[in-house]
Design a protein around this motif. Structure first.
Motif, PDB file in Angstrom:
ATOM      1  N   ILE A   1      12.644  -6.169   9.480  1.00  0.00           N
ATOM      2  CA  ILE A   1      11.354  -5.478   9.519  1.00  0.00           C
ATOM      3  C   ILE A   1      10.233  -6.456   9.204  1.00  0.00           C
ATOM      4  CG2 ILE A   1       9.952  -3.740   8.329  1.00  0.00           C
ATOM      5  CD1 ILE A   1      12.465  -2.048   8.044  1.00  0.00           C
ATOM      6  N   VAL A   2      10.439  -7.323   8.219  1.00  0.00           N
ATOM      7  CA  VAL A   2       9.444  -8.332   7.873  1.00  0.00           C
ATOM      8  C   VAL A   2       9.187  -9.250   9.067  1.00  0.00           C
ATOM      9  CG1 VAL A   2       8.896 -10.259   6.345  1.00  0.00           C
ATOM     10  CG2 VAL A   2      10.065  -8.242   5.429  1.00  0.00           C
ATOM     11  N   ASP A   3      10.261  -9.705   9.704  1.00  0.00           N
ATOM     12  CA  ASP A   3      10.110 -10.598  10.858  1.00  0.00           C
ATOM     13  C   ASP A   3       9.311  -9.926  11.969  1.00  0.00           C
ATOM     14  OD1 ASP A   3      11.600 -12.502   9.549  1.00  0.00           O
ATOM     15  OD2 ASP A   3      13.487 -11.987  10.551  1.00  0.00           O
ATOM     16  N   ALA A   4       9.578  -8.639  12.198  1.00  0.00           N
ATOM     17  CA  ALA A   4       8.871  -7.916  13.257  1.00  0.00           C
ATOM     18  C   ALA A   4       7.391  -7.762  12.918  1.00  0.00           C
ATOM     19  CB  ALA A   4       9.512  -6.551  13.470  1.00  0.00           C
ATOM     20  N   ALA A   5       7.091  -7.523  11.630  1.00  0.00           N
ATOM     21  CA  ALA A   5       5.686  -7.397  11.231  1.00  0.00           C
ATOM     22  C   ALA A   5       4.950  -8.722  11.417  1.00  0.00           C
ATOM     23  CB  ALA A   5       5.605  -6.928   9.783  1.00  0.00           C
ATOM     24  N   ILE A   6       5.581  -9.811  11.033  1.00  0.00           N
ATOM     25  CA  ILE A   6       4.967 -11.135  11.207  1.00  0.00           C
ATOM     26  C   ILE A   6       4.729 -11.415  12.691  1.00  0.00           C
ATOM     27  CG2 ILE A   6       5.376 -13.618  10.956  1.00  0.00           C
ATOM     28  CD1 ILE A   6       6.866 -12.972   8.347  1.00  0.00           C
ATOM     29  N   ALA A   7       5.623 -10.926  13.535  1.00  0.00           N
ATOM     30  CA  ALA A   7       5.487 -11.131  14.982  1.00  0.00           C
ATOM     31  C   ALA A   7       4.424 -10.244  15.609  1.00  0.00           C
ATOM     32  CB  ALA A   7       6.833 -10.891  15.663  1.00  0.00           C
ATOM     33  N   GLY A   8       3.799  -9.377  14.813  1.00  0.00           N
ATOM     34  CA  GLY A   8       2.709  -8.559  15.322  1.00  0.00           C
ATOM     35  C   GLY A   8       3.129  -7.266  15.969  1.00  0.00           C
ATOM     36  N   LEU A   9       4.348  -6.777  15.668  1.00  0.00           N
ATOM     37  CA  LEU A   9       4.838  -5.559  16.309  1.00  0.00           C
ATOM     38  C   LEU A   9       4.381  -4.282  15.616  1.00  0.00           C
ATOM     39  CD1 LEU A   9       8.479  -6.578  17.325  1.00  0.00           C
ATOM     40  CD2 LEU A   9       6.426  -6.451  18.743  1.00  0.00           C
ATOM     41  N   GLY A  10       3.597  -4.409  14.540  1.00  0.00           N
ATOM     42  CA  GLY A  10       3.074  -3.217  13.894  1.00  0.00           C
ATOM     43  C   GLY A  10       2.988  -3.345  12.389  1.00  0.00           C
ATOM     44  N   ILE A  11       2.692  -2.221  11.749  1.00  0.00           N
ATOM     45  CA  ILE A  11       2.588  -2.148  10.294  1.00  0.00           C
ATOM     46  C   ILE A  11       3.964  -1.807   9.722  1.00  0.00           C
ATOM     47  CG2 ILE A  11       1.528  -0.933   8.344  1.00  0.00           C
ATOM     48  CD1 ILE A  11      -0.847  -0.312  10.179  1.00  0.00           C
ATOM     49  N   CYS A  12       4.321  -2.451   8.634  1.00  0.00           N
ATOM     50  CA  CYS A  12       5.579  -2.111   7.959  1.00  0.00           C
ATOM     51  C   CYS A  12       5.294  -1.707   6.526  1.00  0.00           C
ATOM     52  CB  CYS A  12       6.583  -3.256   8.029  1.00  0.00           C
ATOM     53  SG  CYS A  12       6.294  -4.609   6.866  1.00  0.00           S
ATOM     54  N   PHE A  13       6.278  -1.063   5.899  1.00  0.00           N
ATOM     55  CA  PHE A  13       6.118  -0.499   4.553  1.00  0.00           C
ATOM     56  C   PHE A  13       7.374  -0.800   3.762  1.00  0.00           C
ATOM     57  CE2 PHE A  13       5.740   3.444   1.772  1.00  0.00           C
ATOM     58  CZ  PHE A  13       4.591   3.031   1.117  1.00  0.00           C
ATOM     59  N   LEU A  14       7.285  -1.772   2.836  1.00  0.00           N
ATOM     60  CA  LEU A  14       8.447  -2.219   2.065  1.00  0.00           C
ATOM     61  C   LEU A  14       8.038  -2.486   0.626  1.00  0.00           C
ATOM     62  CD1 LEU A  14      10.001  -4.803   4.568  1.00  0.00           C
ATOM     63  CD2 LEU A  14      10.907  -2.535   4.034  1.00  0.00           C
ATOM     64  N   LEU A  15       9.004  -2.834  -0.212  1.00  0.00           N
ATOM     65  CA  LEU A  15       8.690  -3.233  -1.578  1.00  0.00           C
ATOM     66  C   LEU A  15       7.801  -4.478  -1.560  1.00  0.00           C
ATOM     67  CD1 LEU A  15      12.148  -2.728  -3.279  1.00  0.00           C
ATOM     68  CD2 LEU A  15      10.063  -1.454  -3.769  1.00  0.00           C
ATOM     69  N   LYS A  39       0.675 -14.793   6.323  1.00  0.00           N
ATOM     70  CA  LYS A  39       1.344 -14.265   7.511  1.00  0.00           C
ATOM     71  C   LYS A  39       1.227 -12.754   7.615  1.00  0.00           C
ATOM     72  CE  LYS A  39       4.867 -17.934   7.487  1.00  0.00           C
ATOM     73  NZ  LYS A  39       6.325 -18.204   7.409  1.00  0.00           N
ATOM     74  N   LEU A  40       1.002 -12.093   6.462  1.00  0.00           N
ATOM     75  CA  LEU A  40       0.863 -10.651   6.421  1.00  0.00           C
ATOM     76  C   LEU A  40      -0.336 -10.270   5.566  1.00  0.00           C
ATOM     77  CD1 LEU A  40       4.615  -9.643   5.933  1.00  0.00           C
ATOM     78  CD2 LEU A  40       3.268  -9.386   8.030  1.00  0.00           C
ATOM     79  N   VAL A  41      -0.976  -9.157   5.915  1.00  0.00           N
ATOM     80  CA  VAL A  41      -2.173  -8.704   5.209  1.00  0.00           C
ATOM     81  C   VAL A  41      -1.938  -7.270   4.706  1.00  0.00           C
ATOM     82  CG1 VAL A  41      -4.639  -8.211   5.394  1.00  0.00           C
ATOM     83  CG2 VAL A  41      -3.640 -10.135   6.669  1.00  0.00           C
ATOM     84  N   PRO A  42      -2.139  -7.012   3.404  1.00  0.00           N
ATOM     85  CA  PRO A  42      -1.939  -5.646   2.884  1.00  0.00           C
ATOM     86  C   PRO A  42      -3.017  -4.679   3.379  1.00  0.00           C
ATOM     87  CG  PRO A  42      -1.828  -7.292   1.132  1.00  0.00           C
ATOM     88  CD  PRO A  42      -2.387  -7.986   2.335  1.00  0.00           C
ATOM     89  N   VAL A  43      -2.614  -3.430   3.572  1.00  0.00           N
ATOM     90  CA  VAL A  43      -3.547  -2.349   3.883  1.00  0.00           C
ATOM     91  C   VAL A  43      -3.173  -1.163   2.999  1.00  0.00           C
ATOM     92  CG1 VAL A  43      -3.908  -3.119   6.265  1.00  0.00           C
ATOM     93  CG2 VAL A  43      -2.074  -1.474   5.763  1.00  0.00           C
ATOM     94  N   LEU A  44      -4.112  -0.241   2.829  1.00  0.00           N
ATOM     95  CA  LEU A  44      -3.863   0.974   2.023  1.00  0.00           C
ATOM     96  C   LEU A  44      -3.400   0.647   0.599  1.00  0.00           C
ATOM     97  CD1 LEU A  44      -1.967   3.100   4.732  1.00  0.00           C
ATOM     98  CD2 LEU A  44      -4.370   3.323   4.050  1.00  0.00           C
ATOM     99  N   GLU A  45      -3.907  -0.427   0.017  1.00  0.00           N
ATOM    100  CA  GLU A  45      -3.446  -0.856  -1.304  1.00  0.00           C
ATOM    101  C   GLU A  45      -3.692   0.198  -2.385  1.00  0.00           C
ATOM    102  OE1 GLU A  45      -3.750  -5.334  -2.173  1.00  0.00           O
ATOM    103  OE2 GLU A  45      -5.411  -4.962  -0.792  1.00  0.00           O
ATOM    104  N   ASP A  46      -4.813   0.941  -2.272  1.00  0.00           N
ATOM    105  CA  ASP A  46      -5.121   1.938  -3.296  1.00  0.00           C
ATOM    106  C   ASP A  46      -4.236   3.174  -3.199  1.00  0.00           C
ATOM    107  OD1 ASP A  46      -6.334   2.530  -0.873  1.00  0.00           O
ATOM    108  OD2 ASP A  46      -8.042   3.569  -1.778  1.00  0.00           O
ATOM    109  N   TRP A  47      -3.405   3.245  -2.156  1.00  0.00           N
ATOM    110  CA  TRP A  47      -2.457   4.349  -1.998  1.00  0.00           C
ATOM    111  C   TRP A  47      -1.037   3.936  -2.373  1.00  0.00           C
ATOM    112  CZ3 TRP A  47      -3.181   9.454  -0.902  1.00  0.00           C
ATOM    113  CH2 TRP A  47      -4.461   9.846  -0.515  1.00  0.00           C
ATOM    114  N   CYS A  48      -0.888   2.777  -2.992  1.00  0.00           N
ATOM    115  CA  CYS A  48       0.451   2.252  -3.330  1.00  0.00           C
ATOM    116  C   CYS A  48       0.543   1.978  -4.827  1.00  0.00           C
ATOM    117  CB  CYS A  48       0.735   0.981  -2.535  1.00  0.00           C
ATOM    118  SG  CYS A  48       0.715   1.200  -0.744  1.00  0.00           S
ATOM    119  N   PRO A  49       0.763   3.016  -5.651  1.00  0.00           N
ATOM    120  CA  PRO A  49       0.823   2.820  -7.111  1.00  0.00           C
ATOM    121  C   PRO A  49       2.175   2.276  -7.556  1.00  0.00           C
ATOM    122  CG  PRO A  49       1.235   5.105  -6.594  1.00  0.00           C
ATOM    123  CD  PRO A  49       0.925   4.431  -5.272  1.00  0.00           C
TER     124      PRO A  49
END
Length: 317
Positions: free
Chosen positions: A231-245, A257-267
């Motif tokens: 999943i990480v490899d696919a996100a780096i390749a630009g295939l979409g947003i992923c959600f992991l630890l 290589k990756l940029v966080p989004v929705l940080e205020d929704w991830c407590p």
């Protein structure tokens, strides 16, 4: 007839070997009078004379010879085994079997247990890295390490890792052509990289929370996996947003290589627990492992009653 205890029999063997109450009492660290009374009590319970006493010596009767021949070496074996158990307690050895996930193995278990194994070379640990949940009783594991929501309520659970956080991320290239989501609901407009859960067979529902409000989102995308590294490899390749630890993504976030989004929704939420059956009598080896993993301020808890997250990618592996 009341059965003699091992102390009585051990005293009898010592008297038989020494041939003297004086020497036997000295070897055992008791008084001669107490030893003599113990032998009289043993003979009374057995209903037969074992020793012939004179003013200068003690000899065995025929019954005494028979008893000495039967138990002398066996008591030595018992004492040897008891000494070995004491040594085992002081120098733990043996096998400890733990089932866990891949992330817990890398983030918690190996960093804490590798130094322990160097210190105690007779300690052996077998790790079972499972994509699903194992029955630790039926499969004869000493313990498991999982997130709290995975643990049955009849288990003893001890926190062994710090709090965790999920992170939604995408590559800079993806975000150049797709505006970053502002709220979790915006994810339905995005390509997302799905995770197939090993426990249920369905896709993981992304779980968010903010100011006490919880929000679950079912996402869609072009690609899905059942392992987080892909999943990480696919996100780096630009295939979409992923959600992991978050700590699975941290190296690539720091590298740009990756940029966080929705940080205020991830407590933050509670991390890993080591769990084991409440009826388990810990071996010295298991106690050593438990103490090495236990957080310094840990208190045994029942996380299954309070943990709300249904499932987490990466955490189950």
């Amino acid at each position: 007839m009341a059965r003699p205890n091992l102390n009585d029999l051990s005293a009898f063997v010592t008297v038989a070997r020494e041939g003297s109450f004086t020497r036997a009492a000295s070897a055992m660290g008791v008084t001669q009078s107490a030893l003599s009374q113990a032998m009289k009590a043993l003979e009374e319970r057995l209903g037969i004379r074992l020793l012939t006493r004179t003013t200068r010596s003690v000899s065995l009767t025929e019954a005494g010879e028979r008893l000495f021949a039967a138990i002398g070496d066996r008591l030595d074996e018992i004492e040897t085994e008891l000494d070995a158990l004491t040594e085992l307690r002081e120098k733990p050895a043996g096998l400890v079997r733990i089932t866990t996930g891949e992330h817990a193995m890398r983030a918690v278990l190996l960093p804490k247990l590798m130094p322990l194994m160097h210190k105690y070379p007779d300690l052996r640990i077998e790790f079972d890295v499972s994509y699903g949940l194992r029955n630790i009783v039926a499969d004869r594991f000493d313990a498991g390490v999982r997130l709290g929501e995975s643990i049955d309520k009849d288990m003893i659970a001890v926190p062994v890792g710090p709090q965790l956080r999920m992170a939604a991320v995408a590559s800079p290239a993806y975000l150049k052509t797709h505006p970053a989501p502002k709220v979790p609901g915006d994810l339905v407009k995005h390509r997302c990289i799905n995770l197939r859960l090993p426990t249920t067979g369905g896709f993981y529902v992304w779980e968010f929370a903010k100011n006490g409000r919880e929000l679950n989102v079912r996402v869609e995308g072009q690609v899905a996996f059942n392992t987080s590294p892909h999943i990480v490899d696919a996100a780096i390749a630009g295939l979409g947003i992923c959600f992991l630890l978050e700590d699975e993504l941290s190296p690539d976030i720091k590298a740009g290589k990756l940029v966080p989004v929705l940080e205020d929704w991830c407590p933050l939420f509670p991390g890993y627990y080591l769990y084991y059956p409440s009826r388990l009598h810990p071996s010295p080896a298991f106690s050593l492992v438990l103490n090495a993993l236990r957080l310094s301020s840990a208190v045994t808890t029942s996380p299954g009653r309070t943990q709300k997250r249904k499932a987490l990618p990466g955490a189950r592996r």
